[in-house]
Design an enzyme around this catalytic site. Structure first.
Site, PDB file in Angstrom:
ATOM      1  N   GLU A 155      27.711  18.137  17.731  1.00 21.87           N
ATOM      2  CA  GLU A 155      29.003  18.820  17.721  1.00 21.87           C
ATOM      3  C   GLU A 155      30.083  17.806  18.090  1.00 21.87           C
ATOM      4  O   GLU A 155      29.855  16.909  18.888  1.00 21.87           O
ATOM      5  CB  GLU A 155      28.999  19.976  18.716  1.00 21.87           C
ATOM      6  CG  GLU A 155      28.175  21.134  18.211  1.00 21.87           C
ATOM      7  CD  GLU A 155      28.041  22.255  19.224  1.00 21.87           C
ATOM      8  OE1 GLU A 155      28.842  22.322  20.167  1.00 21.87           O
ATOM      9  OE2 GLU A 155      27.119  23.058  19.061  1.00 21.87           O
ATOM     10  N   GLY A 256      27.330  10.871  34.152  1.00 27.07           N
ATOM     11  CA  GLY A 256      28.299  11.966  34.166  1.00 27.07           C
ATOM     12  C   GLY A 256      27.755  13.186  34.869  1.00 27.07           C
ATOM     13  O   GLY A 256      26.863  13.087  35.730  1.00 27.07           O
ATOM     14  N   CYS A 263      22.051  22.380  22.707  1.00 30.23           N
ATOM     15  CA  CYS A 263      20.768  21.798  22.270  1.00 30.23           C
ATOM     16  C   CYS A 263      19.910  21.250  23.405  1.00 30.23           C
ATOM     17  O   CYS A 263      18.801  21.747  23.629  1.00 30.23           O
ATOM     18  CB  CYS A 263      21.033  20.711  21.238  1.00 30.23           C
ATOM     19  SG  CYS A 263      21.664  21.385  19.696  1.00 30.23           S
ATOM     20  N   LYS A 324      31.431  18.910  26.081  1.00 31.84           N
ATOM     21  CA  LYS A 324      31.852  17.539  25.809  1.00 31.84           C
ATOM     22  C   LYS A 324      33.145  17.616  25.002  1.00 31.84           C
ATOM     23  O   LYS A 324      33.571  18.717  24.608  1.00 31.84           O
ATOM     24  CB  LYS A 324      30.781  16.761  25.053  1.00 31.84           C
ATOM     25  CG  LYS A 324      30.500  17.294  23.664  1.00 31.84           C
ATOM     26  CD  LYS A 324      29.539  16.361  22.931  1.00 31.84           C
ATOM     27  CE  LYS A 324      29.279  16.850  21.531  1.00 31.84           C
ATOM     28  NZ  LYS A 324      28.416  15.976  20.762  1.00 31.84           N
TER      29      LYS A 324
END
Ligand code: NAD
Length: 476
Positions: A155, A256, A263, A324
């Protein structure tokens, strides 16, 4: 060649319009009426760069038709792609295949003889075989093939990834399925992308193994980041150095807040569950899941600890809710864990995201939303950057500091320049950096090049789709 796509989410919409852009006739079946209505009006229901251009081009050329059920949509199809969701079954972590079985039952009466049914959804090993068994039961008269064609797009760069995949995996058990998939992908694929033909079982498992491996890289670098903080090292340097080893590769080594999205979380769980069903275990994958699950509460505790002084209630501004950048997907986003942890600790939460507010607001009760990041931090005790949106990279730190009640800025994506943060009077908490000093530059030298000193911490290279690539993508 006629193609039908069943399920117009991130994968189905991208797949359908990318095939259509190459001149193929595509039918899209989607049971959500809003999505169908939007598509009929030339509008995507998901935020995905370059998809709107493809939809516009296909609509103008009348190459795509939309259906709310299978009647009339699969009768002429040579290839039927199943792209329905396979979310986590909340009971045992396995993949919930109910939408897939439902779709097979719905299309079965309409399939024509010779059709190839392609399972593009991510499904546990053995599912293709079960799809074929179910179809034989429902349509004993029918001559058909079933193939696996797992999708690896990301994505945020779905269109680009579809046209420039590292590989396109086709799990086939007969020549017809092989030839049909080759015919469909021939106009899409350009070197160095390769079509890889294998068995359906290997194709199915390759998708889970791939995602589990990438998730493992993320959890690995997050643990190394924790170690760096204790040891006075810089995870940006360490990641860069280990990534220069071609056996390791530099991707997915950005420390992060932990992986999220539609997913990795569900696919790692499903792989562990499938292993259990097959009387074996994937202990590395189980550890990856564990590390990732703990990460969000650990980061929330880090924020709480830094602002704990005094007894008054605290407010934290969270910048970035999507899992994200460049997507509006909030499925399993770190924000959905971290914010409730902050709230459970008594914190008020301000929230900002450039695109996913409409999807996220109902999922985050109690959070107060703002349309502007600087307004979101106004009066807050701390700000947390949780998504690597460019809008946060480009923040005017002086304005941010002036609005922020406290001085604390938690940069959980390592996208803020520490020198600029210090100059703005902010106390920056980055990930995996053991020193409060601005990080040293990583110098590289080679006999053929002049020395380079590059800041390694800020930019995760985003693969942009060049204008000419898009033109090629939407051409005939
Ligand atoms: P999604 O939830 O965004 O889309 C699925 C769509 O299918 C929904 O719009 C739903 O309404 C529709 N649908 C369900 N049952 C239907 C039916 N019977 N008839 C018509 N429409 C139906 O899911 P997604 O993110 O596109 O993922 C689809 C599959 O692809 C999943 O197995 C996922 O794991 C896999 N995958 C996703 C990504 C990704 O980045 N999203 C990448 C690779 C693989």
């Amino acid at each position: 060649m006629g193609i039908t796509i069943i399920g117009s989410g991130y994968v189905g919409t991208t797949t359908g319009f990318c095939f259509a852009s190459r001149g193929l006739k595509v039918n899209i079946v989607e049971k959500n009426d809003n999505i169908v209505r939007n598509l009929q009006n030339g509008v995507s229901s998901i935020f995905e760069p370059f998809l709107d251009e493809l939809i516009r081009a296909a609509t103008e050329a009348s190459r795509v038709r939309f259906f709310s059920d299978c009647a009339g949509a699969v009768d002429d199809a040579d290839l039927v792609f199943l792209t329905v969701g396979t979310p986590t079954d909340e009971v045992d972590g396995s993949a919930d295949l109910s939408a897939l079985w439902q779709a097979v039952r719905e299309m079965a009466p309409h399939l024509r003889s010779g059709a190839v049914i392609v399972v593009k959804s991510t499904v546990p090993v053995g599912t293709n075989r079960s799809v074929a068994e179910l179809l034989r039961e429902l349509r004993p008269d029918l001559d058909f093939s079933v193939a696996s064609n797992p999708e690896f797009l990301r994505e945020g760069s779905a269109v680009r990834d579809f046209f420039h995949a590292d590989r396109v995996v086709c799990g086939v058990s007969d020549q017809r399925a092989r030839d049909r998939l080759l015919e469909a992908y021939r106009p899409i694929i350009r070197a160095p992308t390769r079509l890889v033909f294998t068995t359906p079982e290997s194709a199915e498992l390759s998708k889970y193994a791939s995602n589990a491996f990438l998730a493992m890289k993320v959890s690995f670098i997050n643990e190394i980041a924790d170690l760096c903080e204790r040891a006075g090292a810089d995870v940006g340097h360490v990641a860069k150095i280990i990534g220069m080893d071609q056996r390791i590769g530099g991707e997915f080594l950005a420390a992060g807040p932990g992986y999220g999205g539609s997913c990795f979380p569900k696919d790692t769980l499903a792989l562990a569950s499938a292993a259990g069903r097959l009387n074996t275990s994937v202990r590395l994958v189980e550890a990856v899941i564990d590390v990732n699950t703990r990460r969000k509460s650990q980061l929330a505790s880090r924020v709480m600890k830094a602002i704990a002084n005094g007894g008054s209630p605290k407010t934290v501004a969270v910048l970035g809710i999507a899992f994200k950048a460049n997507t509006d997907d909030i499925r399993d986003a770190p924000s959905l864990d971290l914010i409730p942890h902050l709230q459970a600790a008594g914190c008020g939460v301000h929230a900002h995201d450039p695109v996913c507010r409409a999807k996220a607001e109902p999922r985050l009760p109690g959070a107060v939303w703002f349309d502007d990041p600087v307004e979101a931090v106004r009066g807050a005790d701390a700000a947390v950057i949780l998504t690597d949106w460019d809008v946060y990279r480009q923040l005017d730190l002086r304005s941010l500091a002036a609005a922020l009640g406290g001085r604390q800025l938690f940069d959980f994506r390592n996208i803020i320049d520490p020198t600029a943060a210090a100059a703005a009077g902010l106390t920056l908490h980055a990930i995996g950096r053991g020193s409060s000093e601005p990080p040293a530059r990583l110098e590289t030298w080679s006999p053929d090049e002049s020395p380079t000193a590059e800041p390694v911490r800020f930019a995760r290279q985003r693969s942009a789709l060049a204008a000419d690539e898009l033109r090629n993508g939407v051409g005939e």
